[in-house]
Design a protein around this motif. Structure first.
Motif: not given
Length: 232
Positions: A54-62
């Motif tokens: 629903q919200s937030g952020e997921i960063l994979f290798n920036e």
């Protein structure tokens, strides 16, 4: 390598994961522990692009996650799901070959032999239908299949679930061996004691929120963790 920021996941209006932050650095083995229903598998599925959030952020290798599992796989993320998810009507060898389907290099046979060295039991059954294997053998196939993609980040969801104590020992020995060879791993596991014993750092998830985090060696000694998860 992996950063999760203020991640929220809901199912039908029920908040399963409530604004968590976690990080996995290159070369680390990080565990996410907690009781049933705490939100561990939901978190891992969101990271792997298997469910939306629903919200937030997921960063994979920036780079922000697209939320699409096939794109994340192409970028070097592999998931060994809860329940294994192997191709039961394919042979063990065909399952491992499927793990390498996106690769274009000429070292697939080399990696097959490496998988057989990790899991000698599945080499003996390479021509056998995967659906006829025991639960422990199927877990070995699932892990080997994921590793055949040569991932940069390996996600493991409850790899010891339903296994005998002897097979649990085997699975954790292989996980530790893979980690020491340099693989970055995020491990979701109910067997908190075994997970913490082989991890660099860990997070405790309770009711969708991170309640404790830190070095695994410190969490083993933490009375709150001992009382809730280690049987102390």
């Amino acid at each position: 390598m992996l950063k999760v920021k203020q991640l929220k996941i809901s199912y039908g209006g029920i908040l399963a994961v409530n604004g968590i932050d976690l990080e996995v650095r290159t070369g680390e083995l990080v565990s996410l522990i907690g009781s049933n229903g705490a939100g561990k598998t939901s978190t891992l599925k969101a990271i792997a692009g298997m469910i939306s959030w629903q919200s937030g952020e997921i960063l994979f290798n920036e780079v922000p996650s697209s939320g699409k599992s096939y794109e994340l796989l192409a970028r070097g993320m592999a998931l060994v799901p809860e329940g294994r998810g192997i191709f039961t009507r394919m042979t063990v060898l065909e399952n491992l070959q499927m793990g390498a389907y996106s690769r274009k290099d000429g070292e697939i046979e080399v990696d097959l032999e490496k998988m057989y060295s990790f899991f000698p039991r599945i080499k003996e059954r390479s021509k056998q239908l995967a659906g006829t294997l025991s639960g422990g053998e199927q877990q070995m196939v699932a892990m080997a299949r994921a590793l055949m993609s040569r991932p940069k980040l390996l996600l493991l969801d409850e790899p010891s679930m339903g296994l005998s104590p002897i097979l649990v020992d085997t699975i954790f020995e292989v996980i530790e061996r893979i980690a020491k060879a340099g693989m970055t791993i995020l491990l979701v596991e109910q067997n908190a004691q075994r997970a913490l014993e082989i991890s660099d750092r860990a997070y405790v998830l309770e009711s969708g929120q991170i309640s404790i985090e830190g070095k695994a060696e410190d969490l083993i000694k933490d009375p709150r963790v001992s009382a809730a998860y280690l049987g102390a």
